[in-house]
Scaffold this motif. Structure first.
Motif, short mmCIF file in Angstrom:
data_model
loop_
_atom_site.label_atom_id
_atom_site.label_comp_id
_atom_site.label_asym_id
_atom_site.label_seq_id
_atom_site.Cartn_x
_atom_site.Cartn_y
_atom_site.Cartn_z
N ALA A 300 31.06 40.06 43.13
CA ALA A 300 30.05 41.38 42.45
C ALA A 300 29.08 40.52 41.39
CB ALA A 300 30.85 42.47 41.79
N GLY A 301 29.45 39.45 41.03
CA GLY A 301 28.60 38.73 40.13
C GLY A 301 29.27 38.15 38.86
N TRP A 302 30.52 38.44 38.66
CA TRP A 302 31.28 37.57 37.78
C TRP A 302 31.90 36.47 38.13
CZ3 TRP A 302 31.13 40.17 33.08
CH2 TRP A 302 30.75 41.70 32.92
N ILE A 303 31.61 35.22 37.36
CA ILE A 303 31.57 33.75 37.80
C ILE A 303 32.87 33.36 37.14
CG2 ILE A 303 30.37 31.85 38.39
CD1 ILE A 303 29.50 34.22 40.06
N GLY A 304 33.48 32.36 37.71
CA GLY A 304 34.49 31.47 37.01
C GLY A 304 35.69 32.25 36.01
N ARG A 305 35.89 31.87 34.94
CA ARG A 305 36.60 32.46 34.02
C ARG A 305 36.35 34.01 33.63
NH1 ARG A 305 36.61 29.01 29.95
NH2 ARG A 305 38.19 27.53 30.89
N ASP A 306 35.14 34.24 33.69
CA ASP A 306 34.73 35.67 33.45
C ASP A 306 35.40 36.53 34.50
OD1 ASP A 306 33.27 35.04 31.20
OD2 ASP A 306 31.36 34.93 32.46
N ALA A 307 35.61 36.17 35.76
CA ALA A 307 36.42 36.89 36.91
C ALA A 307 37.51 37.07 36.49
CB ALA A 307 36.19 36.34 38.22
N ILE A 308 38.46 36.06 36.08
CA ILE A 308 39.71 36.28 35.63
C ILE A 308 39.69 37.21 34.45
CG2 ILE A 308 41.94 35.09 34.86
CD1 ILE A 308 40.93 32.70 36.29
N LEU A 309 39.06 37.24 33.42
CA LEU A 309 38.97 37.99 32.36
C LEU A 309 38.77 39.69 32.94
CD1 LEU A 309 38.75 38.63 29.18
CD2 LEU A 309 36.40 38.36 29.66
N MET A 310 37.74 39.71 33.88
CA MET A 310 37.66 41.25 34.21
C MET A 310 38.84 41.73 34.96
SD MET A 310 34.72 42.46 33.39
CE MET A 310 35.11 41.46 31.87
N THR A 311 39.70 40.48 35.50
CA THR A 311 40.97 40.99 36.17
C THR A 311 41.98 41.44 35.26
OG1 THR A 311 40.36 39.42 38.03
CG2 THR A 311 42.54 40.23 37.87
N GLY A 312 41.96 40.76 34.27
CA GLY A 312 42.95 41.02 32.96
C GLY A 312 42.65 42.44 32.66
N ILE A 313 41.44 42.84 32.43
CA ILE A 313 41.03 44.12 31.80
C ILE A 313 41.32 45.16 32.79
CG2 ILE A 313 39.19 45.50 31.10
CD1 ILE A 313 37.76 43.14 30.06
N ASN A 314 41.22 44.72 33.94
CA ASN A 314 41.56 45.85 35.10
C ASN A 314 43.02 46.19 35.10
OD1 ASN A 314 41.43 47.21 37.81
ND2 ASN A 314 42.54 45.41 38.42
N ALA A 315 43.79 44.99 34.86
CA ALA A 315 45.40 45.12 34.95
C ALA A 315 45.75 45.94 33.80
CB ALA A 315 45.81 43.53 34.95
N LEU A 316 45.10 45.80 32.78
CA LEU A 316 45.73 46.72 31.54
C LEU A 316 45.34 48.17 31.89
CD1 LEU A 316 44.21 45.00 28.48
CD2 LEU A 316 46.80 44.94 29.22
N PHE A 317 44.29 48.62 32.52
CA PHE A 317 44.07 49.99 32.99
C PHE A 317 45.22 50.35 34.11
CE2 PHE A 317 39.87 49.32 31.06
CZ PHE A 317 39.72 50.60 30.36
N TYR A 318 45.60 49.23 34.83
CA TYR A 318 46.50 49.52 35.96
C TYR A 318 47.94 49.75 35.37
CZ TYR A 318 48.52 48.52 40.74
OH TYR A 318 49.12 48.42 41.78
N VAL A 319 48.26 49.17 34.37
CA VAL A 319 49.60 49.39 33.54
C VAL A 319 49.49 50.73 33.04
CG1 VAL A 319 51.11 48.71 31.71
CG2 VAL A 319 49.94 46.95 33.24
N ALA A 320 48.43 51.22 32.39
CA ALA A 320 48.43 52.48 31.78
C ALA A 320 48.27 53.59 32.85
CB ALA A 320 47.08 52.66 31.23
N SER A 321 47.82 53.34 33.96
CA SER A 321 47.69 54.41 35.17
C SER A 321 49.28 54.75 35.68
CB SER A 321 47.09 53.93 36.05
OG SER A 321 47.31 52.95 36.92
N SER A 322 50.13 53.73 35.54
CA SER A 322 51.56 53.95 35.94
C SER A 322 52.33 54.66 35.16
CB SER A 322 52.22 52.51 36.18
OG SER A 322 52.47 51.56 34.99
N ILE A 323 51.95 55.13 33.90
CA ILE A 323 52.61 55.95 32.94
C ILE A 323 52.83 57.42 33.57
CG2 ILE A 323 52.99 56.54 30.49
CD1 ILE A 323 53.43 53.60 31.12
#
Length: 638
Positions: A300-323
């Motif tokens: 989608a256009g996020w490169i290198g470490r930024d892609a991992i950062l976006m994955t981490g942000i997504n993971a936080l929403f993922y945890v919140a959605s399991s509540i």
């Protein structure tokens, strides 16, 4: 008069953790098991994009990366099937312990791998552990959970899985700043710590009461039920739950055959529902995001470490959605959650493909939003429910085998998605996401027409929901009715017992015939597999700490009774495990039934063996309580 089917024990165990505290503590502990394979998903998604990982493995192609990631599912597929035998014969905790130990060994091999082959070997071994854990943890959780809290506790377990995923992604991001191979070796090592904690903790967790009762360890099963309820051993609710489980166990023994063939023949509908729920949990596209989220964001256009950062942000929403499922599962029910989740995921995946297709300046941010919405929908619906549903709907004798089939289905399709995703991303690009959206639509149709609602239904009453319990064979029915007709003076309300010739089927006062033991008790030495399990401290079905030894009183070919010993002795536990910590030095109380036409001398022998009641004394035994014999000659025999 006390029900003779319930062990006559009184008092309390001296375990300090009881009631809801024990229930929630065990549930949180079990979540470590699902934390491990959630962590594995996240850690691999991060390290495969790292420069030092790529350099160490000589810039692997998409096909090599896909196989390296997904080969874990091959190991998990095979052991999820094999673990059914382990769970049935050696207990839920033994399976949990073995899976955690194997996973730890696999993680250590990955951490100190010296090349592609050793990395793949470690992944396969870790897969063996994941297969056992993913099969037994949902079973264990469902069997200790009350019907009113089963959805909540199952959802808490899934949250542990997502926390594992999220923590590994953020650890990957932190380690990406390391300028060496430690950037990927440290995240791999952390999973070894979690596996070791789970293996050690399994020695102090209680065994499933349903497994104990199913293997004729009745007193231990009653003690565990009392601990989970936080009440005395002879409390009415404790004994009622014991009798409910025991009755279900005896009813299922009437058929006897517990093979995969019998499971398919008797409960084909339940098996297909359980397998399809896990199949669509993968086909709906979660591992496209979980394993390859950085690749999705790079696309989608996020490169290198930024892609991992976006994955981490997504993971936080993922945890919140399991509540939210903590509160919705036992209120809204399983079906509405699955249906709404399928719709939301289909829309989010279609939108993801659309934004990548048009490739505008807004595409990177739009894809992040779509992925977050998708993960939130999955975490609320198709994440927790397919792990909760199969152990709910499977009957106790086939629960391990049924869940093993559903779990094996999960890992089979997990492998297919894991291997194919990198290749599809190169071949068909944005079309990959609408393809998985189509599977979401199919899952909606399947749930709408075929999945029943299990909210609040006790495990022992699922047969009323599915209406698929088989009737006994005509031959058995005829034998039973003929036998009843031949007995003189035994009316419909008679409390006399009669066993079928050459079998172990007993006639109860309601006219039903149920076998007394699960299988013949053999006293031979354990085989090679059994010896290996003994090293880990497991109790096999033949070596329970309290083993019922029922010798049948049957009729010979001439219709005369065959007299054999009717004593059932408690034996001290040799395993040292808390759940089997019931040392019984005398006979467990049992009130025997009168038999028709017994000779007078044998009737006298019957009275001599009437044990009567049992008292508890604070010295040793169930958590510091001793079981001792008290003669009660006045007890009226049944």
């Amino acid at each position: 008069m006390s029900d003779p089917s319930v062990p006559l024990v009184r008092g309390k165990t001296n375990h300090k953790l009881k009631g809801h505290k024990l229930l929630y503590s065990v549930s949180v502990f079990l979540s470590i098991g699902v934390w491990l394979f959630g962590y594995d998903q996240g850690v691999m998604s991060g390290i495969i994009t790292g420069p030092y990982f790529k350099a160490y493995f000589n810039q692997p192609t998409a096909g090599v990366v896909g196989n390296m990631v997904a080969v874990l599912e091959i190991g998990a597929f095979f052991t999820s099937l094999a673990a059914a035998h382990l769970a049935d014969n050696y207990g839920r905790r033994m399976t949990l312990r073995s899976g955690a130990f194997v996973f730890t060994v696999g993680g250590a091999i990955q951490t100190w791998c010296i090349g592609l082959k050793s990395m793949i070997l470690g992944r396969v071994i870790s897969g063996f552990g994941v297969g056992m854990l993913s099969m037994v943890v949902p079973i264990y959780q469902s069997e200790i959970s009350p019907a009113s809290h089963r959805g909540l506790l199952g959802s808490v377990e899934f949250t542990g899985n997502i926390i594992g995923y999220a923590s590994s992604v953020w650890l990957d991001y932190a380690c990406s700043y390391l300028q060496s191979d430690l950037s990927w070796r440290i995240p791999l090592f952390i999973q070894c710590i979690g596996g070791a904690i789970l293996a050690l903790g399994s020695f102090i967790t209680p065994e499933s009461p349903r497994y104990l009762i199913d293997t004729d360890q009745d007193v231990e099963g009653l003690a565990v039920i009392a601990d989970f309820q936080g009440k005395e051993l002879d409390a009415h609710s404790v004994q009622e739950e014991y009798k409910e489980i025991r009755d279900a166990v005896l009813a299922d023994r009437a058929v006897g055959d517990r093979s995969y063939t019998a499971l398919w023949r008797r409960y084909k509908g339940r098996v297909l529902i359980a397998m399809s729920s896990q199949m669509f949990a993968q086909l709906n596209g979660i591992n496209v995001i979980s394993y390859y989220a950085p690749l999705v964001f790079e696309q989608a256009g996020w490169i290198g470490r930024d892609a991992i950062l976006m994955t981490g942000i997504n993971a936080l929403f993922y945890v919140a959605s399991s509540i939210p499922p903590w509160f919705l599962m036992d209120r809204a029910g399983r079906r509405p959650i699955l249906l709404s989740g399928a719709v939301a995921m289909a829309i989010a995946l279609t939108a993801t493909g659309w934004w990548i297709y048009i490739d505008q300046a807004i595409t990177p941010n739009a894809v992040v939003v779509c992925v977050v919405v998708y993960n939130a929908a999955f975490g609320t619906s198709w994440g927790p429910v397919p792990w909760l549903y199969p152990p709910e709907i499977m009957p106790l004798p086939f629960r391990a085998k049924g869940v093993s089939l559903s779990t094996a289905t999960n890992w089979l399709f997990n492998y297919w998605v894991g291997v194919s995703t990198p290749i599809f991303q190169e071949l068909i690009g944005w079309r990959l996401y609408p393809m998985h959206a189509f599977f979401c639509a199919l899952s909606f149709v399947l749930v709408y027409f075929l999945y029943p609602e299990t909210r609040g239904v006790p495990l022992e009453e699922m047969n009323l929901l599915f209406q698929d319990e088989p009737e006994l064979d005509d031959e058995d029915d005829e034998d039973g009715s003929d036998n009843g007709d031949d007995e003189e003076g035994s009316g419909s309300g008679s409390e006399t017992s009669s066993l079928m010739e050459g079998g172990s089927r007993r006639r109860y006062s309601d006219g039903s015939t149920l076998p007394m033991t699960n299988k013949a008790q053999t006293e031979g030495q354990p085989g090679f597999f059994g010896k290996i399990m003994n090293v880990f401290g497991g109790n096999s079905r033949r070596r329970g700490s309290v083993r019922g030894e029922y010798n049948a009183v049957g009729l010979n070919s001439k219709g005369k009774p065959i007299r054999r010993s009717q004593r059932r002795k408690g034996r001290p536990s040799k395993s040292g495990d808390q759940a089997a910590n019931v040392n019984i030095d005398v006979e467990v109380a049992e009130e025997y039934e009168n038999l028709p036409n017994l000779p007078e001398d044998e009737m006298e022998d019957e009275r001599e063996h009437d044990i009567g009641d049992v008292e508890l004394h604070p010295s040793q035994g169930i958590g510091g309580i001793d079981l001792s014999r008290r003669n009660t000659r006045s007890v009226e025999p049944q």
